[in-house]
Design a protein around this motif. Structure first.
Motif, PDB file in Angstrom:
ATOM      1  N   LEU A 668       0.822  -1.203   0.000  1.00 41.81           N
ATOM      2  CA  LEU A 668       0.000   0.000   0.000  1.00 41.81           C
ATOM      3  C   LEU A 668       0.864   1.264   0.000  1.00 41.81           C
ATOM      4  O   LEU A 668       0.545   2.267  -0.633  1.00 41.81           O
ATOM      5  N   LEU A 669       1.990   1.205   0.723  1.00 39.35           N
ATOM      6  CA  LEU A 669       2.901   2.351   0.768  1.00 39.35           C
ATOM      7  C   LEU A 669       3.632   2.535  -0.549  1.00 39.35           C
ATOM      8  O   LEU A 669       4.075   3.645  -0.883  1.00 39.35           O
ATOM      9  N   ALA A 670       3.793   1.492  -1.338  1.00 40.83           N
ATOM     10  CA  ALA A 670       4.579   1.555  -2.568  1.00 40.83           C
ATOM     11  C   ALA A 670       3.758   2.026  -3.754  1.00 40.83           C
ATOM     12  O   ALA A 670       4.310   2.557  -4.719  1.00 40.83           O
ATOM     13  N   PHE A 671       2.449   1.854  -3.728  1.00 42.88           N
ATOM     14  CA  PHE A 671       1.650   2.104  -4.936  1.00 42.88           C
ATOM     15  C   PHE A 671       0.446   2.991  -4.642  1.00 42.88           C
ATOM     16  O   PHE A 671      -0.168   2.899  -3.581  1.00 42.88           O
ATOM     17  N   GLN A 672       0.134   3.812  -5.606  1.00 43.05           N
ATOM     18  CA  GLN A 672      -1.098   4.559  -5.709  1.00 43.05           C
ATOM     19  C   GLN A 672      -1.423   5.307  -4.430  1.00 43.05           C
ATOM     20  O   GLN A 672      -2.532   5.276  -3.949  1.00 43.05           O
ATOM     21  N   LEU A 673      -0.409   5.945  -3.886  1.00 46.43           N
ATOM     22  CA  LEU A 673      -0.635   6.801  -2.726  1.00 46.43           C
ATOM     23  C   LEU A 673      -0.221   8.226  -3.071  1.00 46.43           C
ATOM     24  O   LEU A 673       0.684   8.465  -3.891  1.00 46.43           O
ATOM     25  N   ARG A 682       5.413   6.535   5.833  1.00 47.69           N
ATOM     26  CA  ARG A 682       6.644   5.760   5.971  1.00 47.69           C
ATOM     27  C   ARG A 682       7.182   5.853   7.396  1.00 47.69           C
ATOM     28  O   ARG A 682       7.696   4.901   7.948  1.00 47.69           O
ATOM     29  N   ARG A 683       7.023   7.007   8.000  1.00 51.40           N
ATOM     30  CA  ARG A 683       7.484   7.155   9.382  1.00 51.40           C
ATOM     31  C   ARG A 683       6.572   6.406  10.369  1.00 51.40           C
ATOM     32  O   ARG A 683       7.031   5.914  11.390  1.00 51.40           O
ATOM     33  N   THR A 902      13.216  10.715  -8.746  1.00 52.76           N
ATOM     34  CA  THR A 902      13.483   9.731  -7.690  1.00 52.76           C
ATOM     35  C   THR A 902      13.036  10.242  -6.334  1.00 52.76           C
ATOM     36  O   THR A 902      13.717  10.112  -5.335  1.00 52.76           O
ATOM     37  N   ALA A 903      11.900  10.849  -6.315  1.00 52.71           N
ATOM     38  CA  ALA A 903      11.456  11.489  -5.070  1.00 52.71           C
ATOM     39  C   ALA A 903      11.000  10.508  -4.003  1.00 52.71           C
ATOM     40  O   ALA A 903      11.043  10.826  -2.830  1.00 52.71           O
ATOM     41  N   THR A 904      10.479   9.380  -4.414  1.00 52.62           N
ATOM     42  CA  THR A 904       9.839   8.487  -3.423  1.00 52.62           C
ATOM     43  C   THR A 904      10.623   7.201  -3.259  1.00 52.62           C
ATOM     44  O   THR A 904      10.973   6.559  -4.248  1.00 52.62           O
ATOM     45  N   HIS A 905      10.845   6.851  -1.988  1.00 56.10           N
ATOM     46  CA  HIS A 905      11.488   5.568  -1.658  1.00 56.10           C
ATOM     47  C   HIS A 905      10.405   4.538  -1.395  1.00 56.10           C
ATOM     48  O   HIS A 905       9.455   4.802  -0.689  1.00 56.10           O
TER      49      HIS A 905
END
Length: 931
Positions: A668-673, A682-683, A902-905
């Protein structure tokens, strides 16, 4: 009032006796002695009716040669007293004190009035008026009286003798009232009270199961007293009296013949009454048998229970034989040794001087044409043999005891004073000595009890006919009144046992499984047999009501004679279905342990790391607990087992789903947020904190459940079975526990569903989606099935759902990885993983370039949505070999793909393999073309 009337009658008789003493007949037998005792015996059976009742007169005893009114039994009793007195005078008891006994015997004629005149002679001696024995003009006073035979006569005489406390000892009067010492202080007897005789009769009837009987008795003190005692004891023992026929006490009564006819008619109209108890007199029974025979009534089928009044009187047969009247069971007094008395009778005819002092003996010898059976003497018959054949051994022994008691009492008195001087001894002194003395007879010691009785019990006899000779003295049993029991004589019990085959009941016995229902107003012995209803039983015959089964553990059908234990049902270990489910649970545990061992052995491989590492071990541990919880659904439930199985499953599966939830949240954190929320999420993303929070909420739910209304065992009662099952206690808590797991599973399903299009070779989101979908579907099916299902297989329903859920997770999350580890080792490398990711990313970029070339003019300056790609994979040591078309410089370690933001990890999940790096998205078509 009755006692006052008796006293008035006695006083009037005394006055009449004083006025007309010369008209009273003198004693029938006398003998001189220092101490005189009187005797009353029924030498005759009636008195002449007075043609004129205008003035008192002395009735003459009836002597009908045709009717045989001379009573041989009474005559033998008188002879027994004479013999006993003569024996006592020769005994050391009296010779030691130098005194002798004399006697004055009177004939009571079986009549109360005649007996009272005789007792007046005892209390007021008179001169001889002729026709009697030769005595002096003034006789000594009577110190004691032996007699009478009839209870009615004894009661009347006792009241007269009480005036001077002259002791009276009866040898045959058994009326219960005579035991009352307040009314009869001077009365004693050598026989037991009728209360013991009726007690013995009722015991015999009860043992023989004769519950429907008739009673024939006399209208006198003896008959009425015996009837009342018998009826009360019979009723208490469940014996019913079908009829009670009361005959006039006097044979000369004008109602005697009609009463006997009425009794015969009653017997004939009650064919079911096979047992008749009789307290009548011998002559009355003889007339009754003759009347029954004339009516053609079948007497041979009946059993006659004879009281002591006629149990030894075979003259009741008359001209009939024993089979003509049926069977006779008699109760008689205890007997003694008759040999001395028989010797006395054999030598009686040689003692000619006795006849002069005994008018009774003279009359006996003068009776014409008496035969042995009819009582009429024939010229060829020796009188002594007639007396021997008619001697009642029990009554003779009772008379002998009475004389022996008086002899010992007189000896005790005369051992301290001179008894030869007239007036020295008084009757009340003899009475006191009698009550306190112990006397011996035939080597045995006897004494009177507090009621003035000697209670030796009874002999039970059965009449037998052997070659035409009637034996009425065949003793088959003895009754012991102390312990109320019979002791049977060896060798003679067959006759009594055969009689018990006679059935005398109003209604047939109700078999086990039925109960007696008596109609209102009927005898309790007349009833219907009704089947016991369901869950009721009767385990004995003739039960008044059915007993209730313990419906918690027992049951019975209608008409049952016992209860059947209800079958205890539960999901047992021996059940085939349970064996299959247990085998699956055991297999699941083994598989989980094997998978855990395999993962532990390959914990450094990319597949195991990407599967979550330590999280995978936690999931496997929770599956072990879930599989173990399924085992608690089998077997006889206990309260502890009911609590453990639900709580263990709830916590175990919550832990399992919580771990899967953490893996789903990564997707969920990796996609479509929204990119603005990713840093915040993430924190907040702390895997173990999330797991602990989810489990703690379930622990709180289960704790409240256990504290407030915990699961417990219960027994559900059915008609023939008892279902042992678990009551979940609070259904709300149970639903909250399962619903909470379902919510977690639903969240997992939603999160994983968003990442379903990741690289197919390493796409774990699809398997999470499938496992959660399988779990949700299985539990959705479980709810309606669980609610609508009952019985021992209800635990199996939940057990099946648990196993499906466990195997779903095991199959979707671990078996594919085990397959890669064991059979696709070439895919469990970093190089293979990067190649797969690169192919997926390159495919997405190629698609983007194609779209840009065909529509560059229309999309200049516009951003196009594009699949995601990975840059800078953190765990790769060197770039994997690329296809020729791929730009080599883009995959160098730590570098970004040119022109990619490359903004999102983020983390890409593929087949359980996790790759961490820079998530890039082409910002616009023109810049992405620089690739």
């Amino acid at each position: 009032m009755g006692d006052v009337l008796h006293l008035l009658v006695i006083l009037s008789l005394l006055e009449t006796g004083n006025a007309k003493v010369g008209n009273f007949k003198a004693a029938g037998a006398t003998a001189p002695g220092d101490i005189l005792i009187g005797g009353l015996f029924p030498i005759h059976e009636g008195v002449e009716e007075s043609p004129n009742i205008s003035a008192p007169h002395v009735s003459q005893c009836v002597r009908y040669s045709k009717c045989n009114r001379f009573n041989t039994d009474g005559f033998i009793q008188a002879l027994a007293m004479i013999h006993a007195v003569e024996s006592a005078n020769r005994s050391p008891v009296l010779t030691a004190v130098g005194i002798s006994l004399g006697y004055r015997l009177h004939d009571s004629c079986s009549d109360v009035t005649t007996a009272l005149r005789a007792s007046a002679d005892f209390t007021q001696p008179t001169t001889d008026c002729g026709g009697g024995a030769n005595t002096s003009n003034s006789s000594p006073p009577i110190m004691a009286v032996i007699g009478a035979s009839s209870s009615e006569i004894s009661i009347s005489v006792a009241r007269q003798l009480n005036l001077k406390l002259i002791p009276q000892i009866s040898y045959a009067s058994t009326a219960i009232i005579l035991s009352d010492k307040n009314r009869f202080p001077a009365f004693l007897r050598t026989v037991p009270s009728d209360v013991y005789q009726t007690q013995a009769m009722v015991q015999l009837l009860s043992d023989s199961k004769w519950t429907w009987v008739g009673v024939v008795t006399t209208d006198g003190d003896y008959g009425r007293s015996a009837l009342d005692s018998f009826v009360s004891q019979a009723t208490a023992s469940g014996i019913c009296v079908a009829f009670k026929e009361i005959l006039p006490d006097s044979l000369t009564s004008p109602d005697s013949e009609s009463a006997i006819s009425q009794a015969a008619a009653t017997l004939q109209s009650n064919p079911n009454v096979k047992v008749v108890v009789s307290f009548a007199k011998p002559t009355q029974m003889m007339y009754l048998y003759q009347k029954l025979r004339s009516l053609g009534s079948g007497l041979g089928e009946r059993v006659w229970v004879a009281s002591d009044s006629w149990s030894s009187s075979k003259e009741v047969l008359g001209e009939m034989d024993l089979p003509d009247i049926g069977n006779v069971v008699g109760f008689s007094f205890k007997r003694g040794n008759l040999a001395p008395f028989h010797h006395y009778l054999m030598n009686l005819s040689d003692i000619n001087d006795v006849i002069g002092n005994n008018s009774f003996l003279k009359e006996f010898y003068s009776l014409p044409n008496r035969s042995e059976n009819s009582g009429v003497l024939s010229s060829s018959t020796v009188p002594a043999e007639i007396l021997l054949n008619n001697s009642h051994v029990n009554v003779v022994f009772n008379v002998e005891m009475a004389v022996s008691a008086i002899a010992h009492a007189v000896a005790d008195i005369c051992s301290e004073k001179d008894c030869k001087t007239p007036g020295t001894v008084q009757p009340w002194e003899v009475l006191g000595a009698l009550k306190d003395s112990h006397f011996e007879l035939e080597g045995k010691s006897y004494t009177f009890d507090q009621k003035g009785d000697i209670n030796l019990g009874y002999d039970v006899t059965v009449w037998r006919s052997v070659r035409g000779v009637i034996n009425v003295h065949d003793v088959v049993a003895e009754y012991h009144p102390i312990n109320k029991s019979f002791s049977y004589t060896s060798g003679n019990t067959k006759n009594l046992t055969d009689l018990r085959n006679v059935v005398s009941v109003c209604s047939p016995s109700c078999e086990p499984g039925k109960f007696k229902k008596t109609a209102e107003g009927q005898h309790t012995c007349c009833y219907e047999c009704i089947n016991c209803t369901e869950n009721h039983y009767s385990n004995n015959t003739d039960m008044d009501q059915c007993l209730s089964c313990d419906t918690k553990t027992e049951w019975s059908l209608e008409g049952s004679s016992g209860c059947t234990h209800k079958t205890l049902e539960f999901f047992s270990w021996q059940d085939g279905f349970a064996v299959v489910l247990l085998a699956l649970a055991a297999l699941g545990i083994v598989l989980v342990l094997l998978v855990g061992a395999l993962f532990l052995h390959h914990h450094q491989t990319p597949v195991v790391k990407a599967a979550g590492g330590a999280l995978s071990q936690i999931i496997l541990l929770s599956l072990v607990g879930s599989f173990v919880s399924a085992v608690f659904f089998v077997g006889h439930p206990s309260s502890l087992q009911c609590k453990v199985r639900q709580v263990l499953f709830g916590l175990s599966f919550t832990l399992c789903v919580s771990c899967i939830l953490v893996k789903s949240l990564k997707i969920l954190l990796a996609f479509q947020l929204n990119p603005d929320l990713k840093d915040v999420l993430r924190r907040l993303y702390q895997p173990y904190a999330i797991i602990c929070l989810c489990v703690i909420l379930q622990v709180l739910t289960c704790t409240l459940w256990l504290v407030l209304q915990s699961p417990r065992k219960k027994a559900t009662i059915f008609t023939t079975t008892v279902l042992a099952e678990c009551d979940e206690g609070s259904q709300v808590a149970f639903g909250v526990m399962l619903g909470y797991i379902a919510v977690l599973a639903l969240v997992c399903f939603a999160c994983a569903f968003k990442g379903r299009k990741l690289p197919q070779k390493y796409n774990e989101a699809r398997f999470i989606t499938f496992s959660m979908l399988l779990y949700l579907m299985s539990w959705l099916i479980f709810v309606p099935v669980y609610v609508t299902t009952s019985g021992k297989y209800l635990p199996a329903v939940e057990m099946v759902v648990i196993l499906i859920s466990n195997y779903g997770i095991l199959s979707c999350h671990f078996f594919p990885k085990c397959y890669v580890i064991l059979f696709k080792k070439e895919h469990n490398t970093k190089r293979a993983f990067m190649k797969n990711v690169y192919e997926y990313s390159r495919k997405g970029i190629t698609v983007s370039s194609s779209v840009s070339e065909t529509s560059a003019s229309q999309t200049e300056g516009k951003c196009i949505s594009h699949p995601y790609s990975i840059s800078s994979p953190s765990f790769f040591m060197s770039p994997p070999p690329m296809e020729p078309t791929a730009p080599q410089n883009c995959w160098s370690v730590g570098q970004n793909i040119q022109g990619i933001d490359t903004a999102t990890h983020c983390t890409i999940v593929d087949h359980g393999v996790f790759a961490t790096g820079q998530l890039t998205r082409p910002r616009c078509l023109r810049r992405s073309m620089s690739l």
